[in-house]
Design an enzyme around this catalytic site. Structure first.
Site, PDB file in Angstrom:
ATOM      1  N   GLN A 112       0.232  -1.130   0.540  1.00 50.72           N
ATOM      2  CA  GLN A 112      -0.080   0.076   0.480  1.00 50.72           C
ATOM      3  C   GLN A 112       0.673   1.548  -0.409  1.00 50.72           C
ATOM      4  O   GLN A 112       0.691   2.336  -0.588  1.00 50.72           O
ATOM      5  CB  GLN A 112      -0.899   0.057   1.356  1.00 50.72           C
ATOM      6  CG  GLN A 112      -1.424  -1.315   1.559  1.00 50.72           C
ATOM      7  CD  GLN A 112      -2.780  -1.001   2.294  1.00 50.72           C
ATOM      8  OE1 GLN A 112      -2.364  -2.001   3.467  1.00 50.72           O
ATOM      9  NE2 GLN A 112      -4.317  -0.388   2.115  1.00 50.72           N
ATOM     10  N   HIS A 114      -2.087  -5.399 -11.726  1.00 50.05           N
ATOM     11  CA  HIS A 114      -1.211  -5.569 -13.998  1.00 50.05           C
ATOM     12  C   HIS A 114      -1.963  -6.155 -14.460  1.00 50.05           C
ATOM     13  O   HIS A 114      -1.805  -5.468 -15.490  1.00 50.05           O
ATOM     14  CB  HIS A 114       0.378  -5.623 -14.119  1.00 50.05           C
ATOM     15  CG  HIS A 114       1.509  -4.980 -12.775  1.00 50.05           C
ATOM     16  ND1 HIS A 114       2.585  -5.238 -12.772  1.00 50.05           N
ATOM     17  CD2 HIS A 114       1.429  -3.580 -12.826  1.00 50.05           C
ATOM     18  CE1 HIS A 114       3.705  -4.310 -12.272  1.00 50.05           C
ATOM     19  NE2 HIS A 114       2.420  -3.599 -12.128  1.00 50.05           N
ATOM     20  N   ASP A 127       2.941   0.873  -8.001  1.00 54.96           N
ATOM     21  CA  ASP A 127       3.720   0.303  -8.568  1.00 54.96           C
ATOM     22  C   ASP A 127       4.747   1.578  -7.634  1.00 54.96           C
ATOM     23  O   ASP A 127       6.294   1.553  -7.814  1.00 54.96           O
ATOM     24  CB  ASP A 127       3.712   0.747  -9.563  1.00 54.96           C
ATOM     25  CG  ASP A 127       3.652  -0.157 -10.793  1.00 54.96           C
ATOM     26  OD1 ASP A 127       3.208  -0.831 -10.708  1.00 54.96           O
ATOM     27  OD2 ASP A 127       3.638  -0.440 -12.371  1.00 54.96           O
ATOM     28  N   ARG A 142       3.613   0.583  12.481  1.00 52.55           N
ATOM     29  CA  ARG A 142       3.341  -0.640  12.511  1.00 52.55           C
ATOM     30  C   ARG A 142       3.969  -0.826  10.642  1.00 52.55           C
ATOM     31  O   ARG A 142       2.489  -0.274  10.872  1.00 52.55           O
ATOM     32  CB  ARG A 142       1.826  -1.441  12.606  1.00 52.55           C
ATOM     33  CG  ARG A 142       1.214  -2.434  12.299  1.00 52.55           C
ATOM     34  CD  ARG A 142       0.209  -3.067  12.215  1.00 52.55           C
ATOM     35  NE  ARG A 142       0.147  -4.239  11.313  1.00 52.55           N
ATOM     36  CZ  ARG A 142      -0.784  -4.243  11.116  1.00 52.55           C
ATOM     37  NH1 ARG A 142      -2.551  -4.026  11.033  1.00 52.55           N
ATOM     38  NH2 ARG A 142      -1.262  -5.660  10.237  1.00 52.55           N
ATOM     39  N   HIS A 170       1.479  -8.922   4.217  1.00 55.17           N
ATOM     40  CA  HIS A 170       0.069  -8.542   4.761  1.00 55.17           C
ATOM     41  C   HIS A 170      -0.638  -8.530   3.176  1.00 55.17           C
ATOM     42  O   HIS A 170      -0.740  -7.701   2.573  1.00 55.17           O
ATOM     43  CB  HIS A 170       0.130  -6.869   5.498  1.00 55.17           C
ATOM     44  CG  HIS A 170      -0.807  -6.076   5.377  1.00 55.17           C
ATOM     45  ND1 HIS A 170      -1.254  -5.740   6.548  1.00 55.17           N
ATOM     46  CD2 HIS A 170      -1.953  -5.836   4.740  1.00 55.17           C
ATOM     47  CE1 HIS A 170      -2.152  -5.050   6.786  1.00 55.17           C
ATOM     48  NE2 HIS A 170      -2.853  -4.890   5.148  1.00 55.17           N
ATOM     49  N   ASN A 222      -1.363 -10.478   8.391  1.00 59.09           N
ATOM     50  CA  ASN A 222      -2.382  -9.654   9.030  1.00 59.09           C
ATOM     51  C   ASN A 222      -4.053 -10.177   8.007  1.00 59.09           C
ATOM     52  O   ASN A 222      -3.927 -10.489   7.025  1.00 59.09           O
ATOM     53  CB  ASN A 222      -1.685  -8.663   7.924  1.00 59.09           C
ATOM     54  CG  ASN A 222      -3.295  -7.260   8.198  1.00 59.09           C
ATOM     55  OD1 ASN A 222      -4.011  -7.064   8.875  1.00 59.09           O
ATOM     56  ND2 ASN A 222      -4.005  -7.207   6.925  1.00 59.09           N
ATOM     57  N   GLU A 223      -4.438 -10.213   9.005  1.00 57.27           N
ATOM     58  CA  GLU A 223      -6.811 -10.532   9.022  1.00 57.27           C
ATOM     59  C   GLU A 223      -6.386 -11.798   8.337  1.00 57.27           C
ATOM     60  O   GLU A 223      -6.630 -11.619   6.941  1.00 57.27           O
ATOM     61  CB  GLU A 223      -7.157  -8.955   8.118  1.00 57.27           C
ATOM     62  CG  GLU A 223      -6.850  -8.028   8.632  1.00 57.27           C
ATOM     63  CD  GLU A 223      -8.277  -7.411   8.102  1.00 57.27           C
ATOM     64  OE1 GLU A 223      -8.940  -7.120   7.222  1.00 57.27           O
ATOM     65  OE2 GLU A 223      -8.252  -5.899   9.411  1.00 57.27           O
ATOM     66  N   ASN A 272      -7.880  -5.886  14.735  1.00 54.03           N
ATOM     67  CA  ASN A 272      -8.288  -5.070  13.966  1.00 54.03           C
ATOM     68  C   ASN A 272      -9.748  -4.879  14.031  1.00 54.03           C
ATOM     69  O   ASN A 272     -10.347  -5.643  13.766  1.00 54.03           O
ATOM     70  CB  ASN A 272      -8.425  -5.415  12.309  1.00 54.03           C
ATOM     71  CG  ASN A 272      -6.491  -4.809  11.714  1.00 54.03           C
ATOM     72  OD1 ASN A 272      -5.984  -4.990  13.232  1.00 54.03           O
ATOM     73  ND2 ASN A 272      -6.319  -5.952  10.750  1.00 54.03           N
ATOM     74  N   TYR A 280     -12.821  -1.876  12.552  1.00 50.10           N
ATOM     75  CA  TYR A 280     -13.117  -0.746  11.767  1.00 50.10           C
ATOM     76  C   TYR A 280     -15.143  -0.582  11.902  1.00 50.10           C
ATOM     77  O   TYR A 280     -15.470   0.704  12.327  1.00 50.10           O
ATOM     78  CB  TYR A 280     -13.444  -0.755  10.004  1.00 50.10           C
ATOM     79  CG  TYR A 280     -11.830  -0.966   9.550  1.00 50.10           C
ATOM     80  CD1 TYR A 280     -10.927   0.754   9.838  1.00 50.10           C
ATOM     81  CD2 TYR A 280     -10.985  -1.547  10.108  1.00 50.10           C
ATOM     82  CE1 TYR A 280      -9.975   1.183   9.115  1.00 50.10           C
ATOM     83  CE2 TYR A 280      -9.541  -1.511   9.268  1.00 50.10           C
ATOM     84  CZ  TYR A 280      -8.974  -0.558   9.368  1.00 50.10           C
ATOM     85  OH  TYR A 280      -7.837  -0.786   9.075  1.00 50.10           O
ATOM     86  N   GLU A 282      -5.444  -1.948  14.413  1.00 50.00           N
ATOM     87  CA  GLU A 282      -5.794  -1.071  12.650  1.00 50.00           C
ATOM     88  C   GLU A 282      -7.070  -0.396  13.480  1.00 50.00           C
ATOM     89  O   GLU A 282      -7.962  -1.186  14.113  1.00 50.00           O
ATOM     90  CB  GLU A 282      -6.295  -2.382  11.701  1.00 50.00           C
ATOM     91  CG  GLU A 282      -5.419  -2.282  10.821  1.00 50.00           C
ATOM     92  CD  GLU A 282      -5.435  -3.034   9.582  1.00 50.00           C
ATOM     93  OE1 GLU A 282      -6.266  -2.605   8.953  1.00 50.00           O
ATOM     94  OE2 GLU A 282      -4.751  -3.389   9.137  1.00 50.00           O
TER      95      GLU A 282
HETATM   96  C1  NOJ Z   1      -7.825  -3.909   6.213  1.00 53.12           C
HETATM   97  C2  NOJ Z   1      -6.047  -3.923   6.236  1.00 53.12           C
HETATM   98  O1  NOJ Z   1      -5.620  -4.637   7.285  1.00 53.12           O
HETATM   99  C3  NOJ Z   1      -5.604  -3.148   5.235  1.00 53.12           C
HETATM  100  O2  NOJ Z   1      -4.677  -2.972   4.266  1.00 53.12           O
HETATM  101  C4  NOJ Z   1      -7.195  -2.296   5.223  1.00 53.12           C
HETATM  102  O3  NOJ Z   1      -6.341  -0.809   4.251  1.00 53.12           O
HETATM  103  C5  NOJ Z   1      -7.576  -1.425   5.774  1.00 53.12           C
HETATM  104  N1  NOJ Z   1      -8.280  -2.646   6.463  1.00 53.12           N
HETATM  105  C6  NOJ Z   1      -9.158  -0.392   4.951  1.00 53.12           C
HETATM  106  O4  NOJ Z   1      -9.634  -1.428   4.531  1.00 53.12           O
END
Ligand code: NOJ
Length: 520
Positions: free
Chosen positions: A55, A75, A88, A113, A158, A202-203, A341, A343, A408
């Protein structure tokens, strides 16, 4: 006057402005500080920000780096990305990491992190050859962070593994367990001494569902409603083996902690929400990943329902694989913390489709969002602060109050500099977290804002921004600049206090009316 001198003067003026704003906030509130929403963080509580290699890094093909699944996906299938973009260049953090560390330092974050790109370290996926440029890059980043006294939190993985390993089945192939452990060993041997907290993966849940049971994320394969189960099964094994390796061979000398992080969706009460729907949703979401770690096996409700549904579909086996007793022993207890994590939330209710004799999913649960809830720029991200408190209390009650490290939490917008939605979101979610700690005794040790920089949001490309720093993706320099949330976080960290976001912004508006400005 030189540009840099001008810049320095502006920055000092901006600093003074925010200090005055904060002091006036305290003065107007005086002893009612607590009532106004000012809450202090517990001693030793870690406050940081996060990112992930694909990212932010860019430099996708320099200095020996191999091709990852995300390089390949973005790609070859740009039509699957909202704006057809790729990582990229992204934020160019491969080249700008020293500046990033300066920003982290200037905001005052306790920890950072970030994740390692497997193919920057092992271009062929396997542990030979080791790409020395990859080691150099991460070593240098870690040393910069250490020099700035910032706690280092490193995700080994990740979501972007070597494309060559994907062609051999990726996470649906059990050999990935061995390949991942070999990769982790290279990391520990070369840079493990600089890592304070290791996150293996991750996740797993989200990755497996969206990469092996939908076309959203790389590699975007759909395997008859079972690829995600095999993927999680192998990821849990890879994680557990890595945890044991660290525990036996590295912990004594590297003195770090190791675990992984899982997303848990929250819930709130509403029509059709019952104890059973909450429990079912929680077990299929959190329990799928965490039950094996805390109890040695998948939740009963998952085992029963998926076996029943597999039989209805005429499979001679359950689509949910089983762990042998040996694997159960290896996986149970393989973590130093609960990595969380979080949200968003919904109202879990039974899916009426099942009552009609059909079933849309193994859970038979749908998560309803109240249309009155505000949202971020990401369609899925409803802003429901109450949900995080419910998640933390449930984790405490279900798994024996483990130490929880939140890795997160954050909200997206379209890139506004005056990101009021973001600071209100942070404030309201953290307030719930502090209540869960202070009132309910939840053992939360750390909070990590997602994310440090506006960055590449996977299949949403650059159309959704989560950063507490703005990145100008139109400039070749990928210039970083401050948002309102940068200032808010700086004050939170300076005072170790959860500053009321609405008061903070009303003071800003008042000072604006009086003619003051602040530099972004
Ligand atoms: C979880 C992910 O680990 C992260 O890469 C992503 O950008 C965020 N959620 C937001 O969607």
């Amino acid at each position: 006057m030189t540009r840099s001198l001008k810049g320095e003067i502006f920055r000092n003026m901006a600093r003074c402005f925010w200090i005055i704003t904060f002091i006036s906030l305290i003065c107007t509130k005086g002893s009612e500080g607590q009532a106004s929403g000012l809450q202090r963080f517990p001693d030793g509580f870690l406050l940081g920000a996060a990112s992930a290699s694909y990212q932010v890094e860019g430099a996708w093909n320099v200095s020996g780096k191999g091709v990852s699944t995300w390089d390949h996906f973005a790609h070859t299938m740009p039509e699957r990305i909202a704006d057809g973009s790729n990582g990229d260049i992204a934020c160019d953090s491969y080249n700008k990491y020293k500046e990033d560390v300066q920003w982290i330092k200037s905001i005052g974050l306790d920890h950072y992190r970030f994740s390692l790109s497997w193919t920057r370290i092992l271009p062929n996926g396997f542990n030979t050859p080791v790409n020395q440029d990859g080691i150099r890059y991460y070593k240098s980043l870690l040393e910069e962070l250490k020099a700035a006294n910032i706690t280092t939190v490193v995700s080994l993985y990740h979501w972007d593994h070597p494309q060559i390993l994907e062609e051999m089945g990726g996470w649906t192939n059990e050999l990935m367990v061995r390949w991942f452990v070999d990769y982790a060993k290279v990391v520990f041997d070369n840079i493990g001494h600089l890592i304070d907290i290791v996150i293996t993966i991750n996740e797993p849940k989200l990755l497996c569902q969206q990469a092996y049971n939908s076309t959203w994320k790389a590699p975007g394969k759909v395997f008859n409603d079972m690829g995600h189960f095999f993927c999680v099964h192998n990821i849990l094994k890879a994680h557990a083996k890595t945890w044991h390796m660290y525990d036996q061979e590295y912990r004594a000398t590297q003195n770090g902690m190791i675990g992984f992080t899982t997303p848990v969706r929250g819930w709130v009460q509403g029509e059709g929400v019952t104890e059973e729907t909450i429990e079912r949703a929680f077990q299929f979401d959190c329990g799928w990943i965490m039950s094996p770690i805390y109890t040695g096996d998948y939740p009963e409700v998952m085992k029963t329902r998926i076996a029943e549904r597999s039989a209805l579909q005429n499979y001679p086996f359950s689509r949910l694989p089983e762990f042998t007793d040996e694997w159960k022993k290896i996986i149970k207890g393989a973590t130093d913390f609960f990595g969380l994590n979080h949200y968003t939330s919904s109202m879990p209710t039974f899916d009426p489709a099942e009552a009609l004799g059909t079933f849309a999913s193994d859970t038979n649960i749908i998560g309803i969002a109240d249309p009155s809830w505000p949202s971020g720029a990401s369609g899925w991200l409803h802003i429901v602060p109450e949900g995080i408190g419910n998640v933390l209390r449930k984790i405490k009650d279900t798994y024996g109050n483990p130490p929880v490290y939140m890795f997160e939490n954050g909200v997206s917008d379209k890139g506004e500099i005056e990101d009021y939605v973001r600071i209100n979101y942070y404030h309201d979610y953290i307030s719930e977290i502090l209540t869960a700690i202070v009132r309910d005794g939840c053992d939360v040790k750390a909070y990590t804002a997602w994310t440090l920089l506006d960055n590449y949001e996977w299949e949403a490309g650059y159309t959704e921004r989560f950063g507490i720093l703005k990145v100008d993706f139109d400039s070749p320099n990928r210039t970083r600049s401050e948002k309102l949330s940068t200032h808010w976080w700086r004050e939170v960290l300076r005072t170790r206090t959860l500053i009321d976001a609405r008061e903070f912004t009303s003071h800003l508006r008042q000072r604006r009316r009086e003619g003051s400005t602040f530099e972004n």
